[in-house]
Write an enzyme that holds these catalytic residues in place. Structure first.
Site, short mmCIF file in Angstrom:
data_model
loop_
_atom_site.label_atom_id
_atom_site.label_comp_id
_atom_site.label_asym_id
_atom_site.label_seq_id
_atom_site.Cartn_x
_atom_site.Cartn_y
_atom_site.Cartn_z
N HIS A 101 44.71 -16.93 28.12
CA HIS A 101 46.27 -16.69 28.11
C HIS A 101 46.98 -18.21 27.67
O HIS A 101 48.24 -18.17 26.99
CB HIS A 101 47.10 -16.22 29.45
N ARG A 110 52.39 -18.06 16.80
CA ARG A 110 52.19 -16.63 17.41
C ARG A 110 53.33 -16.42 18.45
O ARG A 110 54.06 -15.43 18.04
CB ARG A 110 50.85 -16.53 18.02
N GLY A 134 49.70 -4.59 26.63
CA GLY A 134 48.83 -5.73 26.99
C GLY A 134 49.77 -6.93 26.84
O GLY A 134 49.33 -7.80 26.25
N GLU A 157 49.72 -3.99 31.63
CA GLU A 157 48.56 -4.91 31.67
C GLU A 157 47.30 -4.37 32.46
O GLU A 157 47.52 -4.15 33.34
CB GLU A 157 48.97 -6.16 31.99
N GLU A 186 46.09 3.55 27.85
CA GLU A 186 45.77 4.94 27.38
C GLU A 186 45.98 5.81 28.52
O GLU A 186 45.82 7.08 28.55
CB GLU A 186 44.20 4.90 26.88
N GLU A 200 50.91 -7.45 21.22
CA GLU A 200 50.28 -8.49 20.36
C GLU A 200 48.64 -8.24 20.41
O GLU A 200 47.88 -8.75 21.27
CB GLU A 200 50.32 -9.95 20.70
N GLU A 209 37.79 -6.68 18.65
CA GLU A 209 38.33 -6.14 20.06
C GLU A 209 38.87 -4.68 19.85
O GLU A 209 39.07 -4.23 21.00
CB GLU A 209 39.61 -7.12 20.66
N1 LIG Z 1 45.53 -10.25 20.49
C1 LIG Z 1 44.38 -10.18 21.29
N2 LIG Z 1 43.27 -9.99 20.56
N3 LIG Z 1 44.54 -9.80 22.49
C2 LIG Z 1 45.65 -10.32 23.07
C3 LIG Z 1 46.17 -9.50 24.24
C4 LIG Z 1 45.25 -8.89 25.05
C5 LIG Z 1 46.03 -8.57 26.48
O1 LIG Z 1 46.41 -7.22 26.56
C6 LIG Z 1 45.49 -6.72 27.37
N4 LIG Z 1 44.99 -5.41 26.84
C7 LIG Z 1 44.24 -5.34 25.89
N5 LIG Z 1 43.82 -3.91 25.71
C8 LIG Z 1 44.79 -3.21 26.73
C9 LIG Z 1 44.97 -1.76 27.19
N6 LIG Z 1 44.20 -1.08 26.49
N7 LIG Z 1 45.61 -1.52 28.15
C10 LIG Z 1 46.27 -2.50 28.81
N8 LIG Z 1 46.15 -3.88 28.65
C11 LIG Z 1 45.18 -4.03 27.64
C12 LIG Z 1 44.29 -7.62 27.97
O2 LIG Z 1 44.00 -7.31 29.01
C13 LIG Z 1 45.03 -8.90 27.57
O3 LIG Z 1 46.02 -9.29 28.96
#
Ligand SMILES: N=C(N)NC/C=C/[C@H]1O[C@@H](n2cnc3c(N)ncnc32)[C@H](O)[C@@H]1O
Length: 423
Positions: A101, A110, A134, A157, A186, A200, A209
């Site tokens: 973070h 960004r 996220g 989150e 989801e 983001e 990812e």
């Molecule tokens: N930009 C990139 N690569 N990563 C930055 C963003 C990643 C953030 O999004 C959250 N995140 C990722 N996938 C999910 C999801 N399916 N549901 C809820 N939160 C999620 C991660 O825990 C990070 O805090």
């Protein structure tokens, strides 16, 4: 404490798992990927341990590692396929700490771009329902509450950071507008459809990812008809390039170190340094041998999860200046359409002509560099093939043929190479 430390140094090697990727600086640091298993041989200090990854030794940062528990080892004996293909424990574990973070928040290009998106759409965001997928520390949600008057922002989150995000929302007086929901996008339930889905989600080479899958699933479930996706579109850009300093550092080095011939190590160097892409590469504009080209374009309204399995792009580059073709460099650009019809879009470009970002660029090194002349052409294809088992990973396969501009037509050199990112 001292005695205990010495004891630890003599302790038998222990197996640790990497919580996230690490790119070793200096020659004695070991690079590794999230999920890798490392054998720790000694702990000369609290911060740096001496370990080995598949037999290759080096210093590793202790904070990136977690001891493999006896249960995990037992589980492995029983059933290897128990590993989660999404590696959610490591993935959300790493986002539960501040390191990533801090890296993202420190990336001004960004973060200011997302702020600009909110600011330039401030009027249109009035009374809108927003989902921040996220949200991490909640920075985008806080921008929405601070710079506009949406009726509500659902900040979703999955990691343990969500508890702190709630505190940050309260600390900044935004609890009237921002609701933090902890869980995977989801799986969580929202009380209503949303007008705007902002996230983001971009990873190395745009897709690593594969958080984008979560964004598409949330779009299909929660974005109302006519709702807006931010980003609205994304493009992966590619360029054939020189990478002389990297090539010299990792390959040419073995030709004459201290007057000795170490070239028998070059096949090892190629395997170790040029098999995987080099992420966090900073390409100089002068390293571009041709005009870059968008090879894959994603429309966030029509893209389907099934499309992510395999994405292909063709390219035809015309070499503009003679030089050495060491490899290809890739980066991405995303666009945020205006909420007002006809309003100007906002762009986040992670390429060499823009402000550097924490993504930097991704370098794919060929096994052997090729000299090229102005007028030559480099054409071929790129395929991003999602890993069928490890769902956050992919393999990038590049296929190219070089057609020389000089008359001897048999001087056509062709090649293909697949790069795992990272499994
Ligand atoms: N930009 C990139 N690569 N990563 C930055 C963003 C990643 C953030 O999004 C959250 N995140 C990722 N996938 C999910 C999801 N399916 N549901 C809820 N939160 C999620 C991660 O825990 C990070 O805090």
């Amino acid at each position: 404490m001292e005695a205990e430390k010495e004891d630890e140094d003599e302790a038998s090697p222990e197996e640790y798992v990497a919580l996230s990727d690490f790119i070793g600086g200096g020659s004695d640091q070991l690079s590794f990927s999230s999920g890798d298993r490392l054998v720790v041989h000694s702990k000369p200090s609290a911060e740096w341990w001496w370990a080995a990854l598949q037999g290759v030794p080096g210093y590793v940062p202790a904070s990136y590692l977690r001891l493999v528990t006896a249960e995990e080892e037992e589980e492995e004996e029983e059933d290897v396929s128990s590993e989660d293909p999404w590696q959610d424990e490591e993935y959300f574990g790493s986002y539960g700490t501040l390191r990533l973070h801090l890296e993202m928040l420190s990336d001004k290009s960004r973060t200011e771009t997302y702020r600009q998106v909110i600011l330039s759409n401030s009027a249109s965001l009035k009374n809108k329902v927003v989902m921040d997928l996220g949200c991490g520390t909640g920075i985008i949600s806080l921008f929405c509450a601070q710079l506009a008057q949406p009726s509500v922002v659902y900040a979703v989150e999955a990691s343990s950071m969500a508890d702190y995000t709630r505190q940050l929302v309260k600390q900044n007086g935004c609890e009237e507008v921002v609701t933090v929901l902890q869980g995977r996008a989801e799986e969580i339930e929202l009380p209503e459809q949303v007008d705007v889905l902002v996230s983001e989600w971009m990873g190395n080479c745009l897709l690593f990812e594969f958080m984008v899958e979560s964004v598409l699933q949330a779009r299909d479930r929660w974005l109302r008809d006519g709702g807006v996706m931010w980003p609205s579109s994304a493009a992966l850009t590619l360029v054939p390039c020189q990478a002389d300093s990297y090539y010299t550092e990792k390959m040419a080095f073995w030709e004459r170190p201290y007057g000795l011939d170490f070239t028998p190590l070059q096949p090892l160097a190629q395997q170790e340094f040029f098999t995987k892409p080099k992420f966090s590469h900073l390409i100089e504009p002068d390293d571009c041998l041709t005009t870059p080209c968008d090879v894959i374009c994603l429309d966030m309204y029509t893209l389907q999860v099934r499309d992510l399995e395999e994405m292909k792009g063709q390219f035809h580059f015309c070499v503009e200046k003679s030089g050495v073709f060491h490899g290809f460099t890739a980066w991405f650009t995303v666009h945020f359409e205006s909420l007002e019809a006809g309003g100007a879009a906002v762009e986040l470009n992670t390429g060499p002509d823009s402000e550097p970002t924490h993504w930097k660029q991704t370098l794919f090194m060929l096994d052997r560099p090729v000299s090229v002349c102005a007028g030559d052409s480099i054409s071929g294809s790129i395929v991003l093939h999602r890993n069928p088992v490890w769902r956050r990973h992919m393999t990038v396969t590049l296929q190219w043929s070089i057609n020389s501009s000089t008359e001897d037509t048999d001087n056509c050199q062709a090649g293909t190479k697949s790069f795992p990112m990272w499994r």
